[in-house]
Design a protein around this motif. Sequence first.
Motif, PDB file in Angstrom:
ATOM      1  N   LEU A  56      21.064 117.175  26.374  1.00  0.00           N
ATOM      2  CA  LEU A  56      20.680 118.101  27.377  1.00  0.00           C
ATOM      3  C   LEU A  56      21.652 119.468  27.425  1.00  0.00           C
ATOM      4  O   LEU A  56      22.515 119.824  26.548  1.00  0.00           O
ATOM      5  CB  LEU A  56      21.236 117.266  28.630  1.00  0.00           C
ATOM      6  CG  LEU A  56      20.792 116.282  28.952  1.00  0.00           C
ATOM      7  CD1 LEU A  56      21.374 115.353  30.283  1.00  0.00           C
ATOM      8  CD2 LEU A  56      19.236 116.193  29.453  1.00  0.00           C
TER       9      LEU A  56
ATOM     10  N   GLN B 210      19.643 115.112  33.910  1.00  0.00           N
ATOM     11  CA  GLN B 210      20.157 116.478  34.121  1.00  0.00           C
ATOM     12  C   GLN B 210      20.998 116.271  35.502  1.00  0.00           C
ATOM     13  O   GLN B 210      22.082 116.622  35.700  1.00  0.00           O
ATOM     14  CB  GLN B 210      19.373 117.739  33.866  1.00  0.00           C
ATOM     15  CG  GLN B 210      19.942 118.881  34.116  1.00  0.00           C
ATOM     16  CD  GLN B 210      20.720 119.304  32.499  1.00  0.00           C
ATOM     17  OE1 GLN B 210      20.054 119.668  31.857  1.00  0.00           O
ATOM     18  NE2 GLN B 210      22.173 119.438  32.478  1.00  0.00           N
TER      19      GLN B 210
ATOM     20  N   THR C 150      18.513 125.802  35.820  1.00  0.00           N
ATOM     21  CA  THR C 150      17.509 125.284  34.492  1.00  0.00           C
ATOM     22  C   THR C 150      16.205 126.412  34.693  1.00  0.00           C
ATOM     23  O   THR C 150      15.773 126.325  33.434  1.00  0.00           O
ATOM     24  CB  THR C 150      17.091 123.787  34.969  1.00  0.00           C
ATOM     25  OG1 THR C 150      16.661 123.703  36.106  1.00  0.00           O
ATOM     26  CG2 THR C 150      18.502 123.086  34.939  1.00  0.00           C
TER      27      THR C 150
END
Length: 515
Positions: free
Chosen positions: A445, A405, A510
């Motif tokens: 992702l 990420q 996130t």
Amino acid sequence: MRKLSQEALEIKRAEQAFDRKRKTIGMFGAPILAILIFFTPIGGLSVEAHKLLSIMVLVSLWWITEPVPIPVTSLIGPVLAVITGVVKASDAFAAFANPMIFLFMGGFILAKAMMLHGLDKRFSYWLLSMSWVGSNPRRIFLAIGLAAALCSGWVSNTATAAMMLPICLGLLGAIKDMMAANGKDIDLSDYKYATGLMLMTAYAASIGGVLTPIGTPPNLIMLGFLDQMANIHISFFEWMTWGFIAMVVYFVIAYVVLMKLFPPDVDKIEGAEEFIAQRTKELGEWTRAQKNTLFCFIVAVILWVTPGILSIALGTTSPVLTMYNRLFPEAIAAMAGALLLFIIPVDFSERKFTIKWDEAKDGIEWGTLILFGGGLAMGSMMYKTGLSAWVGDLIIGGLGGSVSQVSIVAIFSVLALLLAELTSHTAATNMIGPLAITAAMSAGLSPVPVCIGIALAASLGFMLPVSTPPNAIVYATGYIPITKMLHTGAIIDFIGIAFVTIPLVVYFVTWVVGI
């Protein structure tokens, strides 16, 4: 002053020569490259995706080189897609009716009413006239930046910079008069504080745009791509949770860097308080139009943030929240606030309302709406034809097949920043957005962090006068040597991308979305 004017003239001529070459190369080079790609066999692509790839090459290169206006290029893509049989006309132009378009339109109308009736100036002078500001040059510097940043979260950064410029020039005039009274004549074009104040105005106007989805086009573009290509909806309130943090940290970085490089050489600006007081007095009492505009704006803001409050109070699965989101999505909230401006009267006996259509339509940036629609159209077609998946697999394969990420956010954020420095940040976002989403999804992702990273990074165009309209506006004053803008912008860009954008979206975003 004459030497600086000659330098600025030479730079302008060099820019014009570069633009001419860039446009000429793009005008002829892009179609040739697109045709070559069209006739080159490419395995793994359907016929429709292959055609769309050649069209995307043409559109992307024309967005960068601008041989024709960017909104025109945004229409050329869907038209060519229909002519070549990639999609039907109804599918190609469906994106131009996307609700995000009307969210932007409502925001434009509300912003126009605020500028038309002087609500933005009233807020700015109110902030500058607060007791903690006084005549202290550092605090004035801070207040100017805060006013620009907070205004540009709701009003376009161009309009914000244009509004703040006369205020800054008036304050600099007060400094010049104070120095002259003390027997010291200064040249503002070679005065460090003047350069810093101009740069703060421009940078804060761009920084404030990250606060809300309607603050700057890249925000809504990335939200639109997420909605269309990944079926992920980010609410107005959710955006503001990380947009506010990004704005505050970006602002602190800009303030500290500019104060370090362009410190004031006086402890007090004689006449500053009087200047602000006089300008505030000239605004007079609150008018009916200003009160109406403030009411309509508050209505829109309440409708925008209510889902976030309901989510916190009742939970994300609450039927009340579901019903509210169905009845009052962000676009409806924006249009409700905007349409009230045409209904609430200023003087009903004369049938005079808060805003007229002739006034409102001048505030709508039609080119931006067309560019936005064109970008969404191209992104949607890439997704439907499978071109985006092919490109995503190609990117991930080129990166070694396994990416984190952090790495994918870093790669696309830096790419967005570099392109935004050289071309329209809106066009840059349109080009990079679909590629980033498909690359993230190909790697397994979430596309949310990289989308937020691109939008935030695209607002960090601080190095060149052509990077953003606020840069161009303050550079035109003659108080900013190009070398100073390059040096200062590079420092803030680097700090912002390395220590704010990437860490923020990788860790905070996130965590918020539960990835």
